[in-house]
Design a protein around this motif. Structure first.
Motif, PDB file in Angstrom:
ATOM      1  N   UNK A 201       0.987  -1.268  -0.022  1.00  0.00           N
ATOM      2  CA  UNK A 201       0.036  -0.111   0.162  1.00  0.00           C
ATOM      3  C   UNK A 201       0.749   1.336   0.013  1.00  0.00           C
ATOM      4  N   UNK A 202       2.250   1.165   0.598  1.00  0.00           N
ATOM      5  CA  UNK A 202       3.026   2.354   0.681  1.00  0.00           C
ATOM      6  C   UNK A 202       4.294   2.029  -0.148  1.00  0.00           C
ATOM      7  N   UNK A 203       4.336   0.931  -0.926  1.00  0.00           N
ATOM      8  CA  UNK A 203       5.363   0.434  -1.678  1.00  0.00           C
ATOM      9  C   UNK A 203       6.747   0.775  -1.187  1.00  0.00           C
ATOM     10  N   UNK A 204       6.868   0.310   0.259  1.00  0.00           N
ATOM     11  CA  UNK A 204       8.496   0.176   0.868  1.00  0.00           C
ATOM     12  C   UNK A 204       8.271  -0.772   2.163  1.00  0.00           C
ATOM     13  N   UNK A 205       9.398  -1.125   2.482  1.00  0.00           N
ATOM     14  CA  UNK A 205       9.383  -1.728   3.621  1.00  0.00           C
ATOM     15  C   UNK A 205       9.209  -0.884   4.903  1.00  0.00           C
ATOM     16  N   UNK A 206       8.122  -1.610   5.755  1.00  0.00           N
ATOM     17  CA  UNK A 206       7.801  -0.577   6.941  1.00  0.00           C
ATOM     18  C   UNK A 206       7.899  -1.586   8.251  1.00  0.00           C
ATOM     19  N   UNK A 207       7.547  -1.070   9.285  1.00  0.00           N
ATOM     20  CA  UNK A 207       7.706  -1.649  10.767  1.00  0.00           C
ATOM     21  C   UNK A 207       6.161  -1.477  11.003  1.00  0.00           C
ATOM     22  N   UNK A 208       5.789  -2.591  11.631  1.00  0.00           N
ATOM     23  CA  UNK A 208       4.338  -2.489  12.167  1.00  0.00           C
ATOM     24  C   UNK A 208       4.196  -2.845  13.527  1.00  0.00           C
ATOM     25  N   UNK A 209       3.616  -2.312  14.495  1.00  0.00           N
ATOM     26  CA  UNK A 209       3.293  -2.645  15.702  1.00  0.00           C
ATOM     27  C   UNK A 209       2.031  -3.865  15.744  1.00  0.00           C
ATOM     28  N   UNK A 210       2.391  -5.043  16.239  1.00  0.00           N
ATOM     29  CA  UNK A 210       1.456  -6.234  15.923  1.00  0.00           C
ATOM     30  C   UNK A 210       0.110  -5.810  16.682  1.00  0.00           C
ATOM     31  N   UNK A 211       0.181  -5.119  17.818  1.00  0.00           N
ATOM     32  CA  UNK A 211      -0.974  -4.895  18.587  1.00  0.00           C
ATOM     33  C   UNK A 211      -1.876  -3.904  17.998  1.00  0.00           C
ATOM     34  N   UNK A 212      -1.499  -3.130  17.059  1.00  0.00           N
ATOM     35  CA  UNK A 212      -2.417  -2.408  16.135  1.00  0.00           C
ATOM     36  C   UNK A 212      -2.932  -2.768  15.055  1.00  0.00           C
ATOM     37  N   UNK A 213      -2.632  -4.178  14.852  1.00  0.00           N
ATOM     38  CA  UNK A 213      -3.121  -4.788  13.611  1.00  0.00           C
ATOM     39  C   UNK A 213      -4.483  -5.423  13.948  1.00  0.00           C
ATOM     40  N   UNK A 214      -5.471  -5.253  12.991  1.00  0.00           N
ATOM     41  CA  UNK A 214      -6.762  -6.018  13.323  1.00  0.00           C
ATOM     42  C   UNK A 214      -7.675  -6.613  11.875  1.00  0.00           C
ATOM     43  N   UNK A 215      -8.501  -7.348  11.980  1.00  0.00           N
ATOM     44  CA  UNK A 215      -8.825  -7.910  10.712  1.00  0.00           C
ATOM     45  C   UNK A 215      -7.787  -8.511   9.969  1.00  0.00           C
ATOM     46  N   UNK A 216      -6.942  -9.337  10.373  1.00  0.00           N
ATOM     47  CA  UNK A 216      -5.644  -9.745  10.009  1.00  0.00           C
ATOM     48  C   UNK A 216      -6.292 -11.201   9.122  1.00  0.00           C
ATOM     49  N   UNK A 217      -5.672 -11.218   7.822  1.00  0.00           N
ATOM     50  CA  UNK A 217      -6.188 -12.632   6.966  1.00  0.00           C
ATOM     51  C   UNK A 217      -4.914 -12.681   6.050  1.00  0.00           C
ATOM     52  N   UNK A 218      -4.782 -13.885   5.792  1.00  0.00           N
ATOM     53  CA  UNK A 218      -3.924 -14.550   4.957  1.00  0.00           C
ATOM     54  C   UNK A 218      -4.425 -14.611   3.452  1.00  0.00           C
ATOM     55  N   UNK A 219      -3.786 -13.734   2.585  1.00  0.00           N
ATOM     56  CA  UNK A 219      -4.197 -13.779   1.299  1.00  0.00           C
ATOM     57  C   UNK A 219      -3.459 -14.792   0.287  1.00  0.00           C
ATOM     58  N   UNK A 220      -3.998 -15.162  -0.939  1.00  0.00           N
ATOM     59  CA  UNK A 220      -3.466 -16.190  -1.846  1.00  0.00           C
ATOM     60  C   UNK A 220      -2.186 -15.512  -2.549  1.00  0.00           C
ATOM     61  N   UNK A 221      -1.826 -14.239  -2.257  1.00  0.00           N
ATOM     62  CA  UNK A 221      -0.991 -13.604  -3.420  1.00  0.00           C
ATOM     63  C   UNK A 221       0.644 -14.201  -2.588  1.00  0.00           C
ATOM     64  N   UNK A 222       1.493 -14.465  -3.369  1.00  0.00           N
ATOM     65  CA  UNK A 222       2.845 -14.606  -3.033  1.00  0.00           C
ATOM     66  C   UNK A 222       3.686 -13.626  -2.353  1.00  0.00           C
TER      67      UNK A 222
END
Length: 325
Positions: A201-222
């Protein structure tokens, strides 16, 4: 990506395990990873050589294809623990029990097995003793149970070479944004987990705090493969978040000099002892947000020497604080 063969073999192992008694064909594995059958055979040989219980079988009912399976009843040989070892493990279980309440978590299941080996009278004794050991939960997140589940799901995506979708909360803007990310790995920091990944979505490597993640899903794209050294990525500067690397020079008073020097900071941190017992600390930082919090936490015991931009940020923050008192 570094160690590409190793990551592929780890993903192959999980795919075989996930397919259970159905197995997975040599052709499907080759198609999944975009490599030759010969490469897959070599990967399977390597996995078997280090002890993973994989076997193959030609299935006549499915076009005489070669399928791979995990031996379903395989167990690691019995381990004998001494009494001190098993009691220490149980005390560790009591300390971290709140993090692993979900029985579907493999570590939670392992801890419960340890629990079941302790006689009830001994368990009660150890529980009483454990009351004298107060864990540091001052920085523990309120959603620690969900945190572990998110980490497990992201790890599953990494193992399978898949991308993830989620909503990410920005605490400064007080808003969520939709993200699609190729996850690469984690770092545990101040009782949270932080994920490094390529944000599509931002076209770069980012760091994400896992506790701020919601509605998490694995998708089929590699996942998008990147040359990323996780240790270097996370350890390049002060704190956890990445940014433009800059050097900071701080004067630490004699009152806190010992406490500053006894901690492990960035590997390139340098100290200069001064005659009055104070110390000058030089270290690289990624952005000023985290170092600003650190400086302010020590009040008048830390003074910024360089750079000028950081001195200005601290001065402005102090001016705003004065308005409150």
């Amino acid at each position: 990506m570094r160690n590409e063969a190793l990551y592929r073999q780890w993903q192959i192992l999980h795919l075989i395990y996930q397919n259970g008694s159905r197995g997975i064909s040599l052709q499907n594995l080759a198609d999944e990873f975009g490599v030759s059958k010969r490469t897959i055979r070599r990967d399977i040989t390597n996995l078997s050589a280090v002890g993973f219980p994989i076997y193959d079988e030609v299935d006549n009912s499915r076009g005489r294809q070669l399928f791979y399976y995990i031996i379903s009843n395989y167990r690691i040989p019995e381990i004998q623990f001494s009494l001190p070892e098993i009691t220490e493990l149980y005390l560790a279980y009591l300390t971290f029990e709140s993090y692993y309440k979900n029985d579907s978590n493999p570590l939670a299941a392992a801890l419960k097995k340890i629990n079941s080996t302790i006689p009830e009278e001994m368990r009660n004794f150890l529980k009483r003793m454990n009351k004298d050991i107060i864990p540091d939960d001052s920085l523990t997140l309120k959603s620690s149970e969900n945190l572990i589940e998110k980490v497990r799901l992201i790890q599953q995506a990494i193992n399978g070479g898949k991308r993830i979708n989620f909503q990410y909360f920005n605490p400064f803007k007080k808003e969520y944004s939709q993200r699609e990310v190729s996850p690469y790995g984690f770092k545990s920091y101040q009782k949270n987990f932080y994920m490094a990944g390529f944000c599509h979505s931002r076209n770069k490597i980012r760091t994400f705090a896992v506790n701020r993640i919601s509605e998490l899903k694995i998708i089929s794209k590699k996942i998008l493969k990147q040359e990323l050294d996780l240790k270097s990525f996370f350890d390049d500067g002060f704190g956890i978040f990445s940014g433009n690397l800059r050097w900071v020079e701080l004067h630490c008073s004699a009152e806190i000099a010992y406490f500053i020097k006894e901690r492990n900071w960035h590997p390139q941190t340098k100290f200069q002892d001064l005659p009055d017992g104070s110390v000058i600390m030089k270290l690289p930082v990624n952005g000023f947000l985290e170092i600003k919090r650190f400086i302010l936490s020590y009040g008048s015991n830390i003074r910024v020497l360089k750079p000028v931009a950081l001195k200005k940020i601290i001065a402005e923050e102090i001016a705003e604080m004065k308005k409150l008192y």
